[in-house]
Design a protein around this motif. Structure first.
Motif, PDB file in Angstrom:
ATOM      1  N   LYS A  26     102.156  -5.144  16.840  1.00 15.30           N
ATOM      2  CA  LYS A  26     101.508  -5.183  18.148  1.00 15.30           C
ATOM      3  C   LYS A  26     100.161  -5.905  18.124  1.00 15.30           C
ATOM      4  O   LYS A  26      99.517  -6.050  19.154  1.00 15.30           O
ATOM      5  CB  LYS A  26     101.272  -3.758  18.667  1.00 15.30           C
ATOM      6  CG  LYS A  26     102.531  -2.921  18.858  1.00 15.30           C
ATOM      7  CD  LYS A  26     102.163  -1.527  19.339  1.00 15.30           C
ATOM      8  CE  LYS A  26     103.393  -0.655  19.546  1.00 15.30           C
ATOM      9  NZ  LYS A  26     103.030   0.711  19.993  1.00 15.30           N
ATOM     10  N   GLY A  27      99.700  -6.354  16.956  1.00 15.60           N
ATOM     11  CA  GLY A  27      98.332  -6.817  16.795  1.00 15.60           C
ATOM     12  C   GLY A  27      98.085  -8.257  17.198  1.00 15.60           C
ATOM     13  O   GLY A  27      99.010  -9.071  17.310  1.00 15.60           O
ATOM     14  N   GLN A  28      96.800  -8.597  17.382  1.00 20.49           N
ATOM     15  CA  GLN A  28      96.332  -9.948  17.644  1.00 20.49           C
ATOM     16  C   GLN A  28      95.661 -10.501  16.382  1.00 20.49           C
ATOM     17  O   GLN A  28      95.460  -9.780  15.407  1.00 20.49           O
ATOM     18  CB  GLN A  28      95.347  -9.953  18.813  1.00 20.49           C
ATOM     19  CG  GLN A  28      95.931  -9.415  20.103  1.00 20.49           C
ATOM     20  CD  GLN A  28      97.130 -10.219  20.586  1.00 20.49           C
ATOM     21  OE1 GLN A  28      97.149 -11.444  20.467  1.00 20.49           O
ATOM     22  NE2 GLN A  28      98.136  -9.545  21.124  1.00 20.49           N
ATOM     23  N   HIS A  31      92.762  -8.609  14.985  1.00 19.48           N
ATOM     24  CA  HIS A  31      93.148  -7.362  14.310  1.00 19.48           C
ATOM     25  C   HIS A  31      93.526  -7.650  12.859  1.00 19.48           C
ATOM     26  O   HIS A  31      93.165  -6.890  11.947  1.00 19.48           O
ATOM     27  CB  HIS A  31      94.321  -6.697  15.035  1.00 19.48           C
ATOM     28  CG  HIS A  31      94.016  -6.323  16.452  1.00 19.48           C
ATOM     29  ND1 HIS A  31      94.970  -6.302  17.445  1.00 19.48           N
ATOM     30  CD2 HIS A  31      92.849  -5.969  17.049  1.00 19.48           C
ATOM     31  CE1 HIS A  31      94.421  -5.947  18.596  1.00 19.48           C
ATOM     32  NE2 HIS A  31      93.136  -5.736  18.376  1.00 19.48           N
ATOM     33  N   HIS A  35      91.906  -6.135   9.381  1.00 19.28           N
ATOM     34  CA  HIS A  35      92.682  -5.568   8.265  1.00 19.28           C
ATOM     35  C   HIS A  35      92.386  -6.309   6.960  1.00 19.28           C
ATOM     36  O   HIS A  35      92.199  -5.687   5.903  1.00 19.28           O
ATOM     37  CB  HIS A  35      94.188  -5.655   8.561  1.00 19.28           C
ATOM     38  CG  HIS A  35      94.634  -4.870   9.755  1.00 19.28           C
ATOM     39  ND1 HIS A  35      94.135  -3.630  10.067  1.00 19.28           N
ATOM     40  CD2 HIS A  35      95.569  -5.138  10.711  1.00 19.28           C
ATOM     41  CE1 HIS A  35      94.720  -3.179  11.169  1.00 19.28           C
ATOM     42  NE2 HIS A  35      95.594  -4.070  11.572  1.00 19.28           N
ATOM     43  N   HIS A 141      98.816  -0.626  12.390  1.00 21.40           N
ATOM     44  CA  HIS A 141      98.225  -1.247  13.585  1.00 21.40           C
ATOM     45  C   HIS A 141      97.165  -0.342  14.195  1.00 21.40           C
ATOM     46  O   HIS A 141      96.137  -0.822  14.708  1.00 21.40           O
ATOM     47  CB  HIS A 141      99.325  -1.546  14.605  1.00 21.40           C
ATOM     48  CG  HIS A 141      98.802  -2.060  15.914  1.00 21.40           C
ATOM     49  ND1 HIS A 141      98.142  -3.265  16.042  1.00 21.40           N
ATOM     50  CD2 HIS A 141      98.807  -1.507  17.163  1.00 21.40           C
ATOM     51  CE1 HIS A 141      97.795  -3.457  17.303  1.00 21.40           C
ATOM     52  NE2 HIS A 141      98.169  -2.399  17.994  1.00 21.40           N
ATOM     53  N   ARG A 144      93.261  -0.675  13.544  1.00 22.89           N
ATOM     54  CA  ARG A 144      92.531  -1.898  13.859  1.00 22.89           C
ATOM     55  C   ARG A 144      91.075  -1.610  14.241  1.00 22.89           C
ATOM     56  O   ARG A 144      90.166  -2.353  13.841  1.00 22.89           O
ATOM     57  CB  ARG A 144      93.245  -2.676  14.968  1.00 22.89           C
ATOM     58  CG  ARG A 144      93.385  -1.936  16.298  1.00 22.89           C
ATOM     59  CD  ARG A 144      94.438  -2.600  17.178  1.00 22.89           C
ATOM     60  NE  ARG A 144      94.566  -1.977  18.483  1.00 22.89           N
ATOM     61  CZ  ARG A 144      95.254  -0.862  18.700  1.00 22.89           C
ATOM     62  NH1 ARG A 144      95.840  -0.236  17.693  1.00 22.89           N
ATOM     63  NH2 ARG A 144      95.347  -0.361  19.915  1.00 22.89           N
ATOM     64  N   THR A 214     101.966  -6.630  11.196  1.00 20.84           N
ATOM     65  CA  THR A 214     101.376  -5.902  12.318  1.00 20.84           C
ATOM     66  C   THR A 214     101.099  -6.812  13.513  1.00 20.84           C
ATOM     67  O   THR A 214     100.733  -6.317  14.581  1.00 20.84           O
ATOM     68  CB  THR A 214     100.054  -5.230  11.903  1.00 20.84           C
ATOM     69  OG1 THR A 214      99.069  -6.238  11.620  1.00 20.84           O
ATOM     70  CG2 THR A 214     100.246  -4.359  10.669  1.00 20.84           C
ATOM     71  N   LEU A 215     101.260  -8.137  13.337  1.00 25.97           N
ATOM     72  CA  LEU A 215     100.986  -9.075  14.421  1.00 25.97           C
ATOM     73  C   LEU A 215     102.137  -9.129  15.413  1.00 25.97           C
ATOM     74  O   LEU A 215     103.304  -9.151  15.030  1.00 25.97           O
ATOM     75  CB  LEU A 215     100.733 -10.472  13.856  1.00 25.97           C
ATOM     76  CG  LEU A 215      99.442 -10.653  13.053  1.00 25.97           C
ATOM     77  CD1 LEU A 215      99.426 -12.023  12.398  1.00 25.97           C
ATOM     78  CD2 LEU A 215      98.221 -10.476  13.949  1.00 25.97           C
TER      79      LEU A 215
END
Length: 419
Positions: A26-28, A31, A35, A141, A144, A214-215
């Motif tokens: 779900k990350g951008q 984020h 990490h 995620h 973040r 996670t992206l």
């Protein structure tokens, strides 16, 4: 490459609780930057002046810069390998599965599992030796925002440590120091390769595929932006900590520079409030680091113990999660208490864990998947890095284990004094 069905079909046929509960996509890009920064920039930077003891000013900064350049290049190549595999319908969210797929060998999966387990446990032990123990429940995620705070904390305590070192170096109580290397050639070689292994551990990541997982899709280009953010923080924190600490304490630098600033039976060499804030920020960041590196171990546990068809916080999944994670952190705590050798553990983790994962495998995977021409510069640069760092890893492993054995002779098991 070994043929595997697309990730979607795998999850439909066999629900994977490890992926569903721990590796949410779900990350951008920022984020990913948080990490990556938490995974790389941490309290082990306190060992940088100690690592310079074995190399000196010139070679130390050259090696530090080479490590920075090679790891950035390595992580960039690994992200391109993951992107290519995803375009071909084989999205990988775990380092071990990527290696097994690309290299076409099932044993590679277990090899990477072993290396990652060694890295994660080693980082967990080292974190506990610096003062942290944690029990985490969130997915990768969901960390973040914690990791954004971790990024700020790393900048804060790196600045405070550098400032405290400068104050110590300009005070009336400036400690005596020297910058000479070991007297014999063999001793200089051992300390040099131990120092390089410490650099590898400090720059090491070992969980980039899990971070990229996670992206939110499409992933293309996001990891590069995250890496640039991370390496800006690395440049600020690593070089300031190394230069200030080694300038003040030279070859008297401890494996934890705070021990130089807070000497036993003497008054602190910098204002107490600065050191207290630095220690507080370090302890807080250790919680985030423990969370990040424990995620791979937790994902393996969840894959085997949890039921993806039931809720993440259902009784069926929550009770095994609490038991297994408590056992894992207790095991790390036991080994941290049993072997209180922070600097030595840092160098061993670098030689055994981070060098294969971060300096060797990404280049091999890139040459196999992207197939650069044998006459190209890229191909031979990758081959050179693989050969050079394989040798450095072997020598560094031997030197690090030798140092651990030598230190073990001076201290008893479960000693309260951390080396």
């Amino acid at each position: 490459m070994a043929e595997l069905p697309p990730a979607e079909s795998i999850s439909e046929l066999s629900p994977d609780a490890g992926a569903a509960f721990v590796l949410e996509s779900k990350g951008q890009w920022w984020h990913a930057g948080f990490h990556l920064t938490t995974a790389i920039v941490g309290p082990p930077i306190l060992t940088l002046p100690f690592a310079f003891r074995g190399l000196g000013w010139g070679v130390g900064f050259v090696c530090l810069t080479i490590m920075a350049a090679v790891t950035f290049y390595s992580y960039y190549l690994l992200s391109k390998v993951l992107e290519l595999c995803e375009k071909q319908g084989r999205r990988h969210i775990r380092f071990r599965e990527l290696a097994a797929d690309v290299l076409g060998s099932g044993w590679m999966l277990y090899f990477v599992v072993f290396i990652q387990a060694a890295v994660n446990t080693g980082v967990g032990v080292a974190a506990i030796l610096l003062g942290g123990e944690c029990l985490e429940l969130p997915s990768f995620h969901s960390l973040r925002y914690i990791n954004f705070v971790s990024l700020l904390l790393s900048l804060a305590y790196a600045f405070l440590i550098a400032f405290a070192s400068i104050l110590a170096g300009t005070s009336d109580n400036v400690p005596s120091k020297g910058y000479s290397l070991e007297s014999t050639l063999s001793a200089r070689l051992f300390t040099a390769f131990t120092s390089i292994s410490i650099f590898a551990a400090i720059f090491g990541n070992g969980i980039l595929p899990e971070i990229q997982a996670t992206l939110a899709p499409p992933v293309g280009g996001k990891m590069v932006k995250g890496l640039i953010m991370c390496y800006i923080v690395i440049f600020i924190t690593f070089y300031s900590s190394a230069a200030s600490g080694y300038w003040v304490f030279g070859n008297e630098s401890n494996s934890n520079i705070l021990k130089n600033l807070l000497p036993k039976n003497r008054s602190p060499l910098a204002p107490t409030w600065i050191l207290l804030f630095a220690v507080l920020f370090i302890l807080l960041q250790l919680l985030a680091i423990g969370m990040v590196y424990a995620q791979v171990a937790y994902e393996i546990m969840e894959k085997r113990s949890a039921d993806a068809k039931q809720g993440v916080f259902s009784r069926r999944n929550l009770i095994p999660r609490l038991i297994l994670r408590t056992l894992y952190m207790s095991l790390c705590g036991f080994f941290a208490a049993m072997f209180p050798f922070f600097g030595d553990i840092n160098s061993i983790v670098g030689a055994i864990g981070f060098i294969p994962l971060d300096f060797v495998l990404p280049m091999v995977l890139y040459n196999i998947t992207h197939k650069p021409p044998v006459t190209s510069i890229t191909y031979w640069v990758n081959v050179f890095i693989v050969v050079a760092f394989s040798g450095v890893g072997l020598l560094g492993c031997f030197a690090s284990i030798r140092n651990l054995v030598l230190d073990a002779k001076k201290f008893k098991l479960f000693s309260s004094h951390v080396v």
